[in-house]
Design a protein around this motif. Structure first.
Motif, short mmCIF file in Angstrom:
data_model
loop_
_atom_site.label_atom_id
_atom_site.label_comp_id
_atom_site.label_asym_id
_atom_site.label_seq_id
_atom_site.Cartn_x
_atom_site.Cartn_y
_atom_site.Cartn_z
N LEU A 14 0.82 -1.21 0.00
CA LEU A 14 0.00 0.00 0.00
C LEU A 14 0.86 1.27 0.00
N SER A 15 2.03 1.21 0.59
CA SER A 15 2.91 2.39 0.64
C SER A 15 3.45 2.76 -0.74
N ASP A 16 3.27 1.90 -1.74
CA ASP A 16 3.72 2.20 -3.10
C ASP A 16 2.76 3.13 -3.84
N VAL A 17 1.56 3.34 -3.27
CA VAL A 17 0.56 4.13 -3.98
C VAL A 17 0.05 5.28 -3.13
N ASP A 18 -0.55 6.24 -3.80
CA ASP A 18 -1.19 7.38 -3.14
C ASP A 18 -2.59 6.92 -2.75
N THR A 19 -2.84 6.77 -1.46
CA THR A 19 -4.13 6.22 -1.01
C THR A 19 -5.30 7.17 -1.30
N ALA A 20 -5.04 8.45 -1.42
CA ALA A 20 -6.12 9.39 -1.78
C ALA A 20 -6.57 9.12 -3.22
N VAL A 21 -5.64 8.83 -4.10
CA VAL A 21 -5.97 8.49 -5.49
C VAL A 21 -6.67 7.13 -5.53
N LEU A 22 -6.16 6.18 -4.75
CA LEU A 22 -6.78 4.86 -4.69
C LEU A 22 -8.23 4.99 -4.21
N GLU A 23 -8.46 5.83 -3.23
CA GLU A 23 -9.81 6.05 -2.72
C GLU A 23 -10.73 6.56 -3.83
N LYS A 24 -10.23 7.47 -4.66
CA LYS A 24 -11.03 7.99 -5.78
C LYS A 24 -11.36 6.87 -6.78
N LEU A 25 -10.39 6.00 -7.06
CA LEU A 25 -10.63 4.90 -7.98
C LEU A 25 -11.67 3.93 -7.43
N VAL A 26 -11.57 3.62 -6.14
CA VAL A 26 -12.53 2.71 -5.50
C VAL A 26 -13.92 3.33 -5.54
N LYS A 27 -14.03 4.61 -5.19
CA LYS A 27 -15.34 5.28 -5.18
C LYS A 27 -15.94 5.30 -6.57
N ARG A 28 -15.16 5.65 -7.56
CA ARG A 28 -15.67 5.72 -8.92
C ARG A 28 -16.17 4.37 -9.38
N SER A 29 -15.41 3.32 -9.09
CA SER A 29 -15.81 1.97 -9.48
C SER A 29 -17.09 1.55 -8.76
N TYR A 30 -17.14 1.78 -7.47
CA TYR A 30 -18.32 1.42 -6.68
C TYR A 30 -19.55 2.17 -7.20
N ASP A 31 -19.40 3.47 -7.39
CA ASP A 31 -20.52 4.29 -7.85
C ASP A 31 -21.00 3.87 -9.24
N ALA A 32 -20.10 3.42 -10.09
CA ALA A 32 -20.47 3.00 -11.45
C ALA A 32 -21.41 1.80 -11.43
N LEU A 33 -21.36 1.01 -10.36
CA LEU A 33 -22.20 -0.18 -10.26
C LEU A 33 -23.39 0.02 -9.32
N SER A 34 -23.55 1.22 -8.82
CA SER A 34 -24.65 1.49 -7.87
C SER A 34 -25.86 2.07 -8.58
#
Length: 134
Positions: free
Chosen positions: A114-134
């Protein structure tokens, strides 16, 4: 029609994470559990023996095949952390260029830790993916 082998179960997410031998993967899994729980507002569930999924999504393919799966999830695999973001991730996605060290599959993002990535950006990717299926 054949059913998917990987099914949602009542197995304990906490017991699964506690049983991870690699301390760094265990720590990263707890952080991902927190991040995805917060972003989705969903209760995590085990899918098969090693995937933690959030939310439920029913798919119907053009062929008529149907399946149930989760909206977003992750699995602490031996080689890397596999993040399942079911909305297709395009290689030229601007968020991916800001994410940090990773590789991608059709609907997965692979990271070593996890330290290899920007978790704020990861959070945006997760939210976008989740919202796309909601």
């Amino acid at each position: 029609m054949a059913e998917l082998k990987t099914q949602k179960s009542d197995n304990s997410v906490e017991e699964f994470i506690a049983g991870i031998d690699d301390e760094q993967k265990q720590e990263d899994s707890r952080a991902l559990l927190d991040l995805m729980s917060r972003v989705t507002g969903e209760t995590p569930h085990m899918w098969g023996a090693s995937i933690i999924g959030f939310g439920d999504h029913h798919y119907e393919y053009a062929s008529g095949r149907e399946a149930d799966w989760f909206k977003v999830g992750f699995s602490p695999r031996k080689q890397n952390l596999t993040l399942y973001v079911m909305a297709y991730v395009h290689e030229d996605d601007p968020l991916l260029s800001d994410l940090g060290r990773h590789s991608t599959g059709k609907s997965c993002i692979y990271i070593k830790r996890l330290s290899d990535v920007d978790t704020a950006v990861l959070e945006k990717l997760v939210k976008r993916s989740y919202d796309a299926l909601s």
